[in-house]
Design a protein around this motif. Structure first.
Motif, short mmCIF file in Angstrom:
data_model
loop_
_atom_site.label_atom_id
_atom_site.label_comp_id
_atom_site.label_asym_id
_atom_site.label_seq_id
_atom_site.Cartn_x
_atom_site.Cartn_y
_atom_site.Cartn_z
N THR A 243 5.72 -6.22 -4.18
CA THR A 243 4.96 -4.97 -4.27
C THR A 243 4.82 -4.32 -2.91
O THR A 243 4.94 -3.09 -2.76
CB THR A 243 3.56 -5.26 -4.85
OG1 THR A 243 3.70 -5.85 -6.14
CG2 THR A 243 2.75 -3.98 -4.96
N VAL A 244 4.60 -5.13 -1.88
CA VAL A 244 4.47 -4.61 -0.52
C VAL A 244 5.77 -3.93 -0.09
O VAL A 244 5.75 -2.84 0.50
CB VAL A 244 4.12 -5.75 0.47
CG1 VAL A 244 4.20 -5.26 1.92
CG2 VAL A 244 2.74 -6.29 0.17
N LYS A 245 6.92 -4.55 -0.41
CA LYS A 245 8.20 -3.97 -0.03
C LYS A 245 8.50 -2.70 -0.81
O LYS A 245 9.09 -1.76 -0.28
CB LYS A 245 9.33 -4.99 -0.27
CG LYS A 245 9.23 -6.26 0.56
CD LYS A 245 9.54 -6.00 2.02
CE LYS A 245 9.60 -7.31 2.80
NZ LYS A 245 9.82 -7.07 4.25
N LEU A 246 8.09 -2.68 -2.10
CA LEU A 246 8.42 -1.53 -2.95
C LEU A 246 7.57 -0.31 -2.64
O LEU A 246 8.06 0.82 -2.63
CB LEU A 246 8.25 -1.92 -4.43
CG LEU A 246 9.32 -2.83 -5.03
CD1 LEU A 246 8.92 -3.25 -6.43
CD2 LEU A 246 10.67 -2.11 -5.06
N PHE A 247 6.28 -0.51 -2.41
CA PHE A 247 5.36 0.61 -2.32
C PHE A 247 4.77 0.84 -0.93
O PHE A 247 4.25 1.90 -0.65
CB PHE A 247 4.21 0.43 -3.32
CG PHE A 247 4.67 0.40 -4.75
CD1 PHE A 247 4.97 1.56 -5.42
CD2 PHE A 247 4.82 -0.81 -5.41
CE1 PHE A 247 5.40 1.54 -6.74
CE2 PHE A 247 5.25 -0.86 -6.72
CZ PHE A 247 5.54 0.33 -7.39
N GLY A 248 4.83 -0.17 -0.08
CA GLY A 248 4.22 -0.04 1.23
C GLY A 248 5.26 0.08 2.32
O GLY A 248 6.47 0.17 2.09
N THR A 249 4.77 0.10 3.55
CA THR A 249 5.64 0.10 4.72
C THR A 249 5.19 -1.04 5.63
O THR A 249 4.11 -1.61 5.46
CB THR A 249 5.53 1.42 5.49
OG1 THR A 249 4.19 1.57 5.98
CG2 THR A 249 5.88 2.61 4.58
N ASP A 250 6.06 -1.36 6.59
CA ASP A 250 5.67 -2.38 7.55
C ASP A 250 4.41 -1.97 8.30
O ASP A 250 3.56 -2.82 8.61
CB ASP A 250 6.81 -2.60 8.56
CG ASP A 250 8.00 -3.32 7.93
OD1 ASP A 250 7.82 -3.94 6.85
OD2 ASP A 250 9.10 -3.26 8.50
N ALA A 251 4.28 -0.68 8.57
CA ALA A 251 3.08 -0.19 9.27
C ALA A 251 1.83 -0.41 8.43
O ALA A 251 0.76 -0.76 8.96
CB ALA A 251 3.24 1.29 9.62
N ASP A 252 1.95 -0.19 7.10
CA ASP A 252 0.79 -0.42 6.22
C ASP A 252 0.38 -1.88 6.24
O ASP A 252 -0.81 -2.22 6.37
CB ASP A 252 1.14 0.00 4.78
CG ASP A 252 1.35 1.49 4.65
OD1 ASP A 252 0.76 2.24 5.44
OD2 ASP A 252 2.12 1.90 3.76
N ALA A 253 1.37 -2.77 6.10
CA ALA A 253 1.07 -4.21 6.09
C ALA A 253 0.52 -4.65 7.44
O ALA A 253 -0.44 -5.42 7.52
CB ALA A 253 2.34 -5.00 5.74
N ASP A 254 1.12 -4.13 8.53
CA ASP A 254 0.63 -4.47 9.86
C ASP A 254 -0.80 -4.01 10.06
O ASP A 254 -1.64 -4.72 10.63
CB ASP A 254 1.52 -3.84 10.94
CG ASP A 254 2.90 -4.49 11.00
OD1 ASP A 254 3.08 -5.56 10.38
OD2 ASP A 254 3.79 -3.92 11.66
N GLY A 255 -1.10 -2.80 9.58
CA GLY A 255 -2.46 -2.27 9.73
C GLY A 255 -3.47 -3.09 8.96
O GLY A 255 -4.59 -3.32 9.44
N TYR A 256 -3.09 -3.52 7.75
CA TYR A 256 -3.98 -4.34 6.93
C TYR A 256 -4.29 -5.66 7.63
O TYR A 256 -5.44 -6.12 7.65
CB TYR A 256 -3.32 -4.60 5.58
CG TYR A 256 -4.13 -5.40 4.59
CD1 TYR A 256 -5.32 -4.91 4.07
CD2 TYR A 256 -3.68 -6.65 4.16
CE1 TYR A 256 -6.05 -5.65 3.15
CE2 TYR A 256 -4.40 -7.39 3.25
CZ TYR A 256 -5.58 -6.88 2.75
OH TYR A 256 -6.31 -7.62 1.84
#
Length: 628
Positions: A243-256
């Motif tokens: 889900t992270v790969k499909l809908f998010g970005t590395d920046a989103d995951a890094d920020g979280y």
């Protein structure tokens, strides 16, 4: 190693780390929580206390012997050699030899066996086993409202924190206390003022501890909570990586993750500042004390009150005491950190089991499978009813379809039947037996379930199917897989370790398989279980049309003679049920067969007419209410 093995095994078998105990919730106080586990190994801990005390006392005595050797050499004539030394001091040297070669070795050997083999390993696993299995008995709702990574972290921290607190309190504090007491007694024999200096020194160290340690303990609890939250966020990303790969970005995951890292770093740095303040204050106090003792020793020597050997003995003791006190404050720091970690973890481990068997609950199996809901009310959140005044009778062998838009209460009804949640009021009975009075394992053994979101265990295909009925033969497993149209694709499976067919592992949550393959293995599991009551929650939604048609035939055979509760958004899959129950807002609005409900031209008829591609239009997901 051959010499150590029989002694080691004697200590390793002192306690049984996997012993069966009443799975009661541990007390919420730190002392009560720790005693709950320590009381299961009282004899090893008593031995640990005795050995730790001996270690501290013998170390102080060793410095006394060091001083005596210097004095013996100072009083001896070098020209007489060893004969002269042994002639004058033979008995004393023999005592020293026995002390160094046997007594210290024996105490160290026993301390190692108790510390390494009993406390650090068997007792560690005792605590880990009991905390893990206790939390495992929590309700579905408990895990639905928490990060699994955070729960896992906190449960894992309990064993290590208890061990660190015990070994710190006994192995450091108690050992240092015995060493310090012995030191003061030995110094008092030289001059009472030497003992007074040491006493003042220790008093100042305790004042430092009183100021710093409570502050460090509070900060350590914040560090533990921040660490658990960080692990929870990391596991959340890893377990939902697709889900992270499909809908998010590395920046989103890094920020979280960055938010959690920044919080953990902030509280950790604050704890570090306290630690630096404690260490530097201790060095100042210890240096002043050491200089004072040295000056006093020199003064006593100039007056002929003590010998050179006694000066060496006194300064050696004080120097070692300075190291011990440094370790003491370090141990306090470590203890407070583990105290904070344990306090934080205890909130999870001591949480009451929400759905627990009553003390007088019974083992039970239904004979007919009649299900009765009577005036059932339930809410995931206070004052937000999901099911209200729900009453329904299902006859033995009757096939019921639950119909309604998402959020109408269908899955909640099934969860209440499975007792994943307890109803707020009313009763649920099977064959007249209230399910609240039945052991949960007995209840769920009587109900086979296939859900839309099928998650398999990270084990082999065989083990996943056998979960339906442990102890079944390979022939029965294969027969169930064939009925579920799964046997052919199972034979073609091969995992990364080279295991094939039924031995192949399916990955975490069955990730190595397609949705349809996971569903067919889940159906095989239910077929093997052969329970008298069957719950189908979108059981064939993940299958393609050809496979679904074949599975429907098998499900029809599986449903024969069983009481069935089925949920499906695709109304065509449940239109042939004996009776359809239409829900809206947690209440029954219509009941009847497919034809009867269409003739009524009411709620069900509108749902049927509104279907596009055979699915009911979705509104807010019912599972969202459970998650909140």
């Amino acid at each position: 190693m051959q010499f150590i093995r029989p002694f080691a095994q004697l200590f390793e078998n002192w306690i049984d780390p996997l012993q069966k105990v009443a799975m009661n919730r541990p007390p919420k106080t730190v002392s009560g929580f720790m005693w709950y586990y320590i009381s299961q190994a009282k004899a090893p801990f008593l031995a640990f206390i005795i050995i730790s005390g001996l270690t501290g006392g013998l170390e102080a005595v060793m410095y006394y012997f060091l001083g005596r050797i210097i004095d013996i050499l100072d009083a001896s004539n070098a020209a007489e050699g060893w004969a002269g030394i042994f002639g004058n001091y033979g008995q004393e040297l023999l005592v020293l030899l026995v002390f160094m070669l046997f007594v210290r070795w024996l105490v160290t050997f026993l301390a190692g066996l108790i510390d390494n083999q009993v406390i650090d390993r068997t007792f560690f696993n005792l605590v880990s086993w009991q905390t893990t299995t206790h939390v495992m008995r929590q309700s579905v709702g408990f895990f639905a409202s928490r990060h699994s990574g955070s729960v896992l972290t906190k449960v894992g921290q309990v064993s290590s924190s208890i061990i660190n607190l015990i070994t710190g309190a006994v192995g450091a504090l108690w050992t240092i206390l015995v060493f310090t007491t012995t030191t003061m007694v030995l110094l008092a024999q030289l001059d009472i003022m030497l003992m007074v200096i040491v006493m003042v020194w220790i008093a100042l160290v305790l004042l430092l501890a009183r100021y710093f340690l409570p502050r460090m303990r509070k900060q350590a609890a914040k560090v533990a909570e921040a660490g658990a939250a960080l692990n929870g966020r990391a596991v959340d990303i890893y377990s939902n990586i697709q889900t992270v790969k499909l809908f998010g970005t590395d920046a989103d995951a890094d920020g979280y993750l960055r938010e959690a890292y920044e919080r953990q770093l902030g509280v950790s740095l604050t704890l570090g500042r306290f630690s630096i303040g404690l260490q530097t204050s201790l060095v100042i106090v210890s240096s002043i004390a050491f200089v004072s003792v040295a000056a006093m020793c020199v003064d006593l020597w100039t007056r002929g009150a003590i010998t050179v050997g006694e000066i060496a003995f006194a300064l050696g003791l004080v120097f070692r005491l300075a190291n011990w006190l440094g370790r003491l404050l370090g141990s306090f720091n470590h203890l407070m950190r583990n105290f904070g970690i344990l306090q934080n973890a205890m909130e999870t481990v001591t949480y009451p089991v929400e759905i627990a068997d009553k003390p007088d609950s019974i083992d039970w199996a239904p004979e007919k499978g009649a299900i009765t809901f009577e005036d059932v009310d339930f809410a995931y959140l206070p004052r937000k009813e999901v099911v209200e005044n729900f009453s329904l009778e299902i006859k033995p062998g009757e096939k019921i379809g639950l119909v309604g838009q998402s959020g109408a209460g269908k899955t909640t009804i099934v969860n209440l039947l499975l007792r994943f949640y307890d109803r707020d009021s009313g009763s649920i009975r099977i064959d007249g037996q209230d399910i609240a009075d039945v052991k949960q394992e007995s209840l769920r053994a009587a109900i086979g379930v296939v859900t839309q979101d099928t998650a398999l265990l990270h084990r082999s295909v065989r083990d996943n199917i056998l979960y339906g009925r442990p102890g079944a033969t390979d022939e029965e497993v294969i027969a169930a897989a064939k009925r579920a149209e799964a046997h052919d694709f199972i034979l073609d499976l091969k995992d990364s370790e080279g295991r094939t067919g039924y031995d192949a592992e399916v990955g975490e949550r069955g990730v190595k398989l397609s949705g349809g393959q996971r569903q067919r293995i889940a159906i095989a599991r239910v077929i093997l279980k052969n329970a008298p009551i069957l719950v189908l929650d979108e059981a064939t939604s993940a299958l393609d049309s050809e496979i679904e048609a074949a599975i429907q035939e098998q499900l029809a055979g599986l449903m024969r003679g069983k009481t069935v509760v089925a949920i499906a958004h695709r109304l065509s899959t449940i239109a042939a049920m004996d009776r359809l129950v239409v829900l809206d807002g947690g209440k029954i609005v219509e009941k009847g067969t497919h034809a009867e409900l269409l003739r009524k031209n009411g709620h069900y008829a509108r749902l049927w007419a509104r279907q596009s591609g055979g699915f009911i239009g979705d509104i807010e997901e019912e599972s969202d209410a459970a998650a909140t």
